[in-house]
Design a protein around this motif. Structure first.
Motif, PDB file in Angstrom:
ATOM      1  N   SER A 354       1.006  -1.144   0.006  1.00 28.81           N
ATOM      2  CA  SER A 354      -0.029   0.076  -0.102  1.00 28.81           C
ATOM      3  C   SER A 354       0.839   1.243   0.110  1.00 28.81           C
ATOM      4  O   SER A 354       0.893   2.305  -0.493  1.00 28.81           O
ATOM      5  N   ARG A 355       1.856   1.220   0.727  1.00 26.34           N
ATOM      6  CA  ARG A 355       2.680   2.612   0.774  1.00 26.34           C
ATOM      7  C   ARG A 355       3.555   2.473  -0.573  1.00 26.34           C
ATOM      8  O   ARG A 355       3.732   3.607  -0.989  1.00 26.34           O
ATOM      9  N   THR A 356       4.025   1.241  -1.086  1.00 26.26           N
ATOM     10  CA  THR A 356       4.588   1.711  -2.312  1.00 26.26           C
ATOM     11  C   THR A 356       3.542   1.933  -3.434  1.00 26.26           C
ATOM     12  O   THR A 356       4.153   2.807  -4.126  1.00 26.26           O
ATOM     13  N   VAL A 399      -7.380   6.321   2.843  1.00 29.56           N
ATOM     14  CA  VAL A 399      -6.114   6.205   2.371  1.00 29.56           C
ATOM     15  C   VAL A 399      -5.761   4.784   1.914  1.00 29.56           C
ATOM     16  O   VAL A 399      -5.108   4.621   0.828  1.00 29.56           O
ATOM     17  N   VAL A 400      -6.133   3.837   2.592  1.00 24.90           N
ATOM     18  CA  VAL A 400      -5.740   2.486   2.668  1.00 24.90           C
ATOM     19  C   VAL A 400      -6.589   2.010   1.536  1.00 24.90           C
ATOM     20  O   VAL A 400      -6.300   1.051   0.594  1.00 24.90           O
ATOM     21  N   LEU A 401      -8.050   2.328   1.435  1.00 16.55           N
ATOM     22  CA  LEU A 401      -8.801   1.778   0.421  1.00 16.55           C
ATOM     23  C   LEU A 401      -8.514   2.295  -0.927  1.00 16.55           C
ATOM     24  O   LEU A 401      -8.412   1.640  -2.021  1.00 16.55           O
ATOM     25  N   TYR A 402      -7.753   3.626  -0.913  1.00 16.44           N
ATOM     26  CA  TYR A 402      -7.398   4.211  -2.242  1.00 16.44           C
ATOM     27  C   TYR A 402      -6.006   3.463  -2.787  1.00 16.44           C
ATOM     28  O   TYR A 402      -6.102   2.813  -3.990  1.00 16.44           O
ATOM     29  N   ALA A 403      -5.077   2.991  -1.676  1.00 15.60           N
ATOM     30  CA  ALA A 403      -3.986   2.306  -2.155  1.00 15.60           C
ATOM     31  C   ALA A 403      -4.274   0.998  -2.613  1.00 15.60           C
ATOM     32  O   ALA A 403      -3.704   0.403  -3.370  1.00 15.60           O
ATOM     33  N   ALA A 404      -5.557   0.435  -1.993  1.00 14.69           N
ATOM     34  CA  ALA A 404      -5.744  -1.072  -2.375  1.00 14.69           C
ATOM     35  C   ALA A 404      -6.398  -1.114  -3.904  1.00 14.69           C
ATOM     36  O   ALA A 404      -5.948  -2.331  -4.637  1.00 14.69           O
ATOM     37  N   THR A 405      -6.685  -0.054  -4.232  1.00 16.83           N
ATOM     38  CA  THR A 405      -7.204  -0.174  -5.762  1.00 16.83           C
ATOM     39  C   THR A 405      -6.064  -0.292  -6.709  1.00 16.83           C
ATOM     40  O   THR A 405      -6.349  -0.727  -7.772  1.00 16.83           O
TER      41      THR A 405
END
Length: 612
Positions: A354-356, A399-405
């Protein structure tokens, strides 16, 4: 000087020679030390030699975006391990600094990660007996032990393990990780309590608690996510996640969302760690050595999966291979990271998908973004804790949901489906294994199935009878060319796989099938020579060698001579040691196909077939 020796200044092709140069293949002394240092610090070498000032702005903005997400995230992971929240900040700081120097990926975000944190917590909790201080000591010691195992793996060149992480496995793993990320945030974005260790338990818990959804929290999460997606769509180069979280934090303070029951991160502890070596008993050391090996394998696998799944943005004139991450070097980097983390009292780490993904989405090009994020962590540890206490947890969940996409690659699933159904099935197995059994089990199942599928292909490989095609040079698979022709009494056969215990029986069965069909098709000219083209048989084990001896016996009983064509030295030696060459005869081993054909023609002239 002989006729074949063109001399030092010319050749048959008319080209003049030039002096050979030193290619550095036998590096010694200071040059060797410099190369070893550069090999151990690819991140630092890149930053010193190739970093461009024009990348600084986007890297700094990406670092701020990652830091805004990282700070509360790693504090939450500390709770999973059972150590104080500040340990998560210490761990992230050390990991980012060391990996920026030693890591091979320009964009990989290394630091606390949920799966490794969970594995660590489950491993050390029984040993600590509820003592928080003991938990911290065990977590730090486990980090040092993981560093030790990574360095041992590098010495033994075990980075080859990363080659088992195929593309279908990667696609399925990332999609499964995205599902786990989303499920893990359901409680935060709805204000409900979600319990359970498995995805099924968590979903059941979430469903039962839906009636208790905190609407204000849900609206904060949805509003933040909508803002992030809108910015990403309209202004894709802007740090959408940072702006979304910053806006939510400001709004929380201005509108006093706390009185509505919206939860914030709260106070962030401060302090800078002093390096120290944790003290363990002999029994604890033995237990952690075993645990550390398993966690090291998982952390390394996770690192390589994320590194391959998120390659760095291409630079002008850069070869694609230059962006590849060297599996052996990553063992050293991960080992160095864990040693540093262990010395400052942190806990085991890996890379965060997710951070990457967030870093890449924010425009990161180099590990300068990690250095920028590390600088933010230092500021938080020293002075900025009170500012972050107003950050809504629901905004972080968004933000996590956004990164998961960013992790779900639908196009890759379509590509696998169009290429080969088995590859698509491997991706699905990895996805569902990761989702329902955890990342470690999911990856293990997928690797096992990948090896099984590879074994099946090696045990049942493609084969071919070779013949001449009028007007086409060389010898070819007669199945591909209906007009192909073969010599009466001669069969040249190719079995396209290394010979080993699992396929030598299949080889014997197929050879007999070919003999039978040739005899049936040409009863007046049955096979007399059977030449096995071994150019694709790059390896042989003792079971396969014995199988070739038995094959020779089967053919001899039918009046057929067995020969080997295109026999290379690497295969000749083990076959000679196993007695196969002596049994077949040196005169039945041929270097090329034309030589073998000529030998058969000459032999057939002197050995006319006797008609009974």
């Amino acid at each position: 000087m002989t006729e074949q020796d063109p001399g030092p200044t010319g050749g048959a092709d008319g080209l003049d020679r030039h002096p050979a140069i030193d290619y550095g293949l036998d590096a010694k002394g200071e040059q060797w030390f410099l190369k070893a240092l550069q090999a151990a610090t690819p991140g630092l070498t890149f930053l010193l030699q190739r970093f461009q000032r024009g990348w600084l702005r986007t890297d700094l903005l990406a670092g701020l975006a990652v830091a805004a997400y990282l700070v509360p995230q790693v504090m939450a992971y500390s709770a999973i391990v059972g150590v104080p929240p500040v340990a998560g900040l210490w761990t992230a700081l050390a990991a980012m600094l060391v990996y920026a120097v030693m890591g091979g990926s320009r964009v990989l975000s290394v630091g606390p990660e949920s799966t490794i944190a969970l594995l660590t917590g489950l491993a050390i909790a029984p040993m600590a007996g509820g003592d928080p201080g003991k938990l911290a000591t065990l977590a730090a010691a486990l980090s040092l032990i993981i560093g030790f195992w990574c360095l041992v793996g590098r010495v033994l060149r075990l980075g080859v393990v990363a080659d088992l992480l195929s593309q279908p496995l990667l696609v399925g793993y990332l999609a499964g990780a995205a599902v786990l990320m989303v499920v893990g945030q359901l409680g935060k974005v709805t204000g409900t309590t979600v319990q359970g260790e498995t995805l099924v338990d968590q979903m059941v818990s979430f469903t039962r608690g839906l009636n208790g959804t905190h609407l204000a929290t849900l609206w904060v999460a949805l509003g933040t996510l909508a803002l992030i997606l809108l910015i990403h769509f309209l202004l894709p180069k802007w740090p959408a996640a940072l702006i979304g979280v910053a806006a939510a934090t400001v709004a929380y303070g201005v509108f006093d969302w706390g009185r509505l029951g919206v939860k914030a991160v709260g106070a962030v502890p401060d302090g800078i760690p002093v390096p120290s070596i944790p003290v363990l008993s002999v029994g604890e050391l033995k237990a952690l050595l075993v645990v550390g090996l398993g966690v090291a394998v998982m952390a390394y696998s996770d690192n390589m999966l994320i590194a391959r799944g998120f390659p760095a943005p291409a630079l002008p004139g850069e070869r694609p291979s230059e962006r590849d991450v060297d599996p052996q070097s990553e063992l050293v980097a991960l080992g160095g990271v864990h040693v540093a983390v262990g010395l400052i009292g942190g806990f085991p780490v890996s890379s965060s998908g997710s951070r990457t993904a967030l870093a890449i989405a924010s425009g990161a090009r180099t590990q300068v973004y990690s250095l920028a994020a590390a600088a933010v962590v230092v500021v938080v540890l020293l002075v900025a804790g009170p500012i972050l206490q107003w950050m809504p947890q629901a905004a972080l969940g968004a933000v996590v949901l956004y990164a998961a996409t960013k992790l779900v690659q639908v196009s890759q699933f379509r590509r696998l489906w169009g290429f080969r159904r088995r590859e698509f099935a491997l991706a699905l197995v990895t996805l569902f294994g990761t989702v329902f059994y955890g990342i470690l089990a999911g990856v293990g199942i997928a690797i096992a199935l990948s090896l099984l599928e590879m074994g099946i292909r090696l045990a049942r490989p493609h084969d071919a009878v070779l013949g001449r095609v009028p007007g086409l040079a060389g010898m070819h698979d007669v199945t591909d060319y209906p007009g192909a022709q073969t010599l009466p009494g001669l069969i040249i056969y190719r079995f396209e796989a290394p010979l080993f215990f699992a396929n030598v029986g299949e080889l014997r069965r197929r050879v007999q099938l070919v003999i039978d069909r040739e005899t049936e098709a040409y009863p007046d000219a049955p096979p007399r020579w059977f030449l096995l083209n071994v150019e694709a048989n790059t390896e042989v084990d003792i079971t396969a060698a014995d199988g070739l001896r038995e094959l020779q016996g089967d053919l001899a009983a039918q009046g057929v001579l067995l020969g080997l064509v295109r026999l290379k030295r690497d295969l000749y030696e083990p076959l000679r040691r196993a007695g196969v060459v002596d049994l077949i005869g040196e005169d039945m081993c041929f270097p090329t196909l034309p030589v073998a054909e000529e030998a058969f023609v000459e032999w057939a002239r002197t050995h006319p077939r006797v008609v009974e």
